[in-house]
Design a protein around this motif. Structure first.
Motif, PDB file in Angstrom:
ATOM      1  N   ARG A 267       0.843  -1.203   0.000  1.00  0.00           N
ATOM      2  CA  ARG A 267       0.000   0.000   0.000  1.00  0.00           C
ATOM      3  C   ARG A 267       0.876   1.251   0.000  1.00  0.00           C
ATOM      4  O   ARG A 267       0.641   2.203  -0.769  1.00  0.00           O
ATOM      5  CB  ARG A 267      -0.911  -0.020   1.230  1.00  0.00           C
ATOM      6  CG  ARG A 267      -1.879   1.126   1.327  1.00  0.00           C
ATOM      7  CD  ARG A 267      -2.763   1.014   2.553  1.00  0.00           C
ATOM      8  NE  ARG A 267      -2.011   1.145   3.795  1.00  0.00           N
ATOM      9  CZ  ARG A 267      -2.504   1.665   4.928  1.00  0.00           C
ATOM     10  NH1 ARG A 267      -3.749   2.109   4.951  1.00  0.00           N
ATOM     11  NH2 ARG A 267      -1.775   1.745   6.006  1.00  0.00           N
ATOM     12  N   ALA A 268       1.905   1.252   0.849  1.00  0.00           N
ATOM     13  CA  ALA A 268       2.822   2.385   0.899  1.00  0.00           C
ATOM     14  C   ALA A 268       3.708   2.437  -0.348  1.00  0.00           C
ATOM     15  O   ALA A 268       3.999   3.512  -0.877  1.00  0.00           O
ATOM     16  CB  ALA A 268       3.686   2.300   2.156  1.00  0.00           C
TER      17      ALA A 268
ATOM     18  N   SER B 173       2.062   4.165  -3.224  1.00  0.00           N
ATOM     19  CA  SER B 173       2.143   5.623  -3.100  1.00  0.00           C
ATOM     20  C   SER B 173       3.467   6.140  -3.649  1.00  0.00           C
ATOM     21  O   SER B 173       3.519   7.132  -4.385  1.00  0.00           O
ATOM     22  CB  SER B 173       1.993   6.049  -1.640  1.00  0.00           C
ATOM     23  OG  SER B 173       0.687   5.840  -1.170  1.00  0.00           O
ATOM     24  N   GLN B 174       4.559   5.468  -3.296  1.00  0.00           N
ATOM     25  CA  GLN B 174       5.886   5.888  -3.743  1.00  0.00           C
ATOM     26  C   GLN B 174       6.032   5.733  -5.255  1.00  0.00           C
ATOM     27  O   GLN B 174       6.576   6.609  -5.936  1.00  0.00           O
ATOM     28  CB  GLN B 174       6.948   5.059  -3.020  1.00  0.00           C
ATOM     29  CG  GLN B 174       6.960   5.238  -1.513  1.00  0.00           C
ATOM     30  CD  GLN B 174       7.740   4.135  -0.801  1.00  0.00           C
ATOM     31  OE1 GLN B 174       8.513   3.400  -1.427  1.00  0.00           O
ATOM     32  NE2 GLN B 174       7.537   3.999   0.506  1.00  0.00           N
TER      33      GLN B 174
ATOM     34  N   ALA C  54       4.017   8.422  -7.087  1.00  0.00           N
ATOM     35  CA  ALA C  54       4.682   9.726  -6.984  1.00  0.00           C
ATOM     36  C   ALA C  54       5.863   9.823  -7.942  1.00  0.00           C
ATOM     37  O   ALA C  54       6.121  10.887  -8.530  1.00  0.00           O
ATOM     38  CB  ALA C  54       5.141   9.951  -5.545  1.00  0.00           C
TER      39      ALA C  54
ATOM     40  N   THR D 260      -4.030  10.660  -8.586  1.00  0.00           N
ATOM     41  CA  THR D 260      -4.515  10.908  -7.230  1.00  0.00           C
ATOM     42  C   THR D 260      -4.877   9.582  -6.589  1.00  0.00           C
ATOM     43  O   THR D 260      -5.685   8.825  -7.137  1.00  0.00           O
ATOM     44  CB  THR D 260      -5.761  11.814  -7.247  1.00  0.00           C
ATOM     45  OG1 THR D 260      -5.431  13.040  -7.902  1.00  0.00           O
ATOM     46  CG2 THR D 260      -6.232  12.107  -5.833  1.00  0.00           C
ATOM     47  N   TYR D 261      -4.290   9.308  -5.430  1.00  0.00           N
ATOM     48  CA  TYR D 261      -4.478   8.028  -4.762  1.00  0.00           C
ATOM     49  C   TYR D 261      -4.540   8.262  -3.264  1.00  0.00           C
ATOM     50  O   TYR D 261      -3.625   8.837  -2.678  1.00  0.00           O
ATOM     51  CB  TYR D 261      -3.314   7.092  -5.118  1.00  0.00           C
ATOM     52  CG  TYR D 261      -3.105   5.888  -4.232  1.00  0.00           C
ATOM     53  CD1 TYR D 261      -4.117   4.953  -4.015  1.00  0.00           C
ATOM     54  CD2 TYR D 261      -1.868   5.656  -3.627  1.00  0.00           C
ATOM     55  CE1 TYR D 261      -3.899   3.830  -3.222  1.00  0.00           C
ATOM     56  CE2 TYR D 261      -1.633   4.529  -2.848  1.00  0.00           C
ATOM     57  CZ  TYR D 261      -2.649   3.623  -2.645  1.00  0.00           C
ATOM     58  OH  TYR D 261      -2.441   2.518  -1.866  1.00  0.00           O
TER      59      TYR D 261
ATOM     60  N   GLU E 134      -4.569   6.188   0.087  1.00  0.00           N
ATOM     61  CA  GLU E 134      -4.319   4.823   0.547  1.00  0.00           C
ATOM     62  C   GLU E 134      -5.567   4.259   1.222  1.00  0.00           C
ATOM     63  O   GLU E 134      -6.175   4.927   2.066  1.00  0.00           O
ATOM     64  CB  GLU E 134      -3.134   4.796   1.516  1.00  0.00           C
ATOM     65  CG  GLU E 134      -1.808   5.108   0.841  1.00  0.00           C
ATOM     66  CD  GLU E 134      -0.618   4.918   1.781  1.00  0.00           C
ATOM     67  OE1 GLU E 134      -0.833   4.565   2.960  1.00  0.00           O
ATOM     68  OE2 GLU E 134       0.523   5.131   1.330  1.00  0.00           O
TER      69      GLU E 134
ATOM     70  N   ALA F 220      -6.662  -0.563  -4.787  1.00  0.00           N
ATOM     71  CA  ALA F 220      -6.362   0.871  -4.825  1.00  0.00           C
ATOM     72  C   ALA F 220      -7.230   1.537  -5.875  1.00  0.00           C
ATOM     73  O   ALA F 220      -7.324   1.063  -7.015  1.00  0.00           O
ATOM     74  CB  ALA F 220      -4.887   1.087  -5.143  1.00  0.00           C
TER      75      ALA F 220
ATOM     76  N   VAL G 287      -7.515   4.673  -8.071  1.00  0.00           N
ATOM     77  CA  VAL G 287      -6.549   5.676  -8.511  1.00  0.00           C
ATOM     78  C   VAL G 287      -7.142   6.498  -9.655  1.00  0.00           C
ATOM     79  O   VAL G 287      -7.582   5.955 -10.674  1.00  0.00           O
ATOM     80  CB  VAL G 287      -5.241   5.007  -8.965  1.00  0.00           C
ATOM     81  CG1 VAL G 287      -4.208   6.074  -9.346  1.00  0.00           C
ATOM     82  CG2 VAL G 287      -4.686   4.104  -7.856  1.00  0.00           C
TER      83      VAL G 287
END
Length: 386
Positions: free
Chosen positions: A298-299, A302-303, A306, A313-314, A316, A323, A325
């Motif tokens: 999940r993290a 995000s990385q 980015a 746009t996401y 968590e 997810a 998105v």
């Protein structure tokens, strides 16, 4: 105490699976569309199924398979939810349970509230039950999504006769707060309408978020509510048919008790055996390891977004491995999954299938290896830069 995350199976082994995730597309496609995970089964499930095969135990599910008792224990351990065993019944899968309940609590042509963007079978299930879908969209905020209580109230005032809730919500991963669930229950109680809550992603809440089963939200929730859930999403058992239906009070339990016998008979014996093994205390450590793996991915997503899709746009998810998105900024149309599949050989789920609110969105299943997730987002990032 630290928990060792589960490791996904190798891609070459996964491609030998016969399930939808690995057979819908060719071997040149990385699949992230359907809610199947890539981890090995919980050992207790593997042992139960292997023993059944050895015995040729492939007949009908017995009348007392242990589904009720093990679910009651699981709910107590994982959610602190004390369930009356006499309120628990079972069937083949969650949507089967939802449609059978709806058929008995509404009249043909009644309107049933759903909250898009939402799991596509919600629309079909309402229609299968002879009802009409009444859409009350979730409210999108900077922090995520929430129930539009004013919209629900307006729909009830206009004559809607039931509410179909997704808690935790699919595809957004929102775990509705106890306060919002209690407020929803108060509205349903005031208008005299039932609430059917699909809670299949409940065991997958990510700390510090706490999942609140709808039937625990308030006395009103117990008066109006039904819950339907399954071990299938947490333990990857979609092909083994078993789900549980829970009535919030004796009145709802009596509705479930009077369902046709065939509703229970649709439960597969392998599904029942797997459910009992999944809900046993022996499988709790496996669930914790799964949650650790999902928290990492999940993290990681995000990385990756980015770095490779900075305009996406996401938020968590509070729960699960799906997810939601928004990639509309890249100009890939209302259904960007099509363009992404065609040009990158990465299969995400189609946002518009979840409702008009899904235009410009994709749903990504991150219940996989970190390497596979990274390759997929890198491919799509290359498309964005082309």
């Amino acid at each position: 105490m630290s928990v060792t995350p589960l490791e996904a199976l190798p891609l070459e082994l996964l491609r030998q699976r016969a399930s939808t995730k690995w057979r819908k597309y060719g071997d040149d496609v990385l699949p992230f569309f359907v809610a199947e995970t890539d981890y090995p089964l919980a050992p207790a499930i593997t042992r139960a199924l292997q023993r059944a095969v050895e015995l040729g135990d492939t007949g009908y599910t017995p009348p007392a398979p242990g589904i009720r008792e093990t679910f009651v224990g699981f709910a107590q351990r994982r959610f602190g939810w004390t369930v009356d065993p006499s309120h628990v019944f079972w069937t083949g899968d969650v949507m089967m349970g939802v449609v059978e309940i709806l058929r008995r609590i509404i009249e043909p042509g009644d309107r049933v509230i759903v909250m898009p963007p939402v799991y596509p079978p919600f629309y079909d299930t309402v229609e299968e039950a002879g009802a009409v879908v009444e859409r009350v969209s979730l409210q999108r905020t900077d922090a995520g999504w929430q129930i539009d209580l004013d919209g629900v109230e307006a729909a009830l005032e206009a004559g809607a006769r039931a509410i179909l809730l997704c808690n935790p919500h699919n595809p957004t991963g929102t775990v509705h707060s106890r306060e919002s669930l209690a407020a929803l229950a108060d509205l349903a109680d005031r208008f005299g309408v039932p609430v059917v809550s699909d809670e299949i992603h409940g065991p997958l809440a990510h700390a510090p978020v706490v999942f609140t089963p709808f039937l625990t939200a308030s006395d009103a929730a117990r008066r109006v509510g039904y819950a339907v859930t399954s071990a299938s999403k947490t333990f990857n058992l979609a092909g083994l048919k078993c789900a549980v239906m829970i009535g919030g009070s004796d009145r709802q339990a009596n509705v479930l008790r009077r369902l046709p016998a065939e509703v229970e008979w649709r439960t597969g014996i392998f599904g029942g055996l797997a459910h009992v093994a999944a809900c046993s205390p022996e499988s709790d450590a496996w669930v914790d390891s799964l949650l650790a793996a999902l928290a990492h991915n999940r993290a990681l997503l995000s990385q990756l977004l980015a770095a490779h899709l900075p305009l996406a746009t996401y938020v968590e998810p509070d729960a699960g491995y799906l997810a939601w998105v928004d990639v509309s900024a890249y100009g890939w149309g209302d259904n960007p999954a099509r363009e992404i599949l065609r040009r990158t050989k990465v299969a995400f789920h189609h946002g518009p299938l979840f409702g008009d609110e899904g235009k410009g969105f994709v749903r990504i299943n991150f219940g996989c290896s970190p390497d596979m997730l990274a390759e997929a987002i890198e491919r799509v990032g290359a498309l964005a830069r082309s």
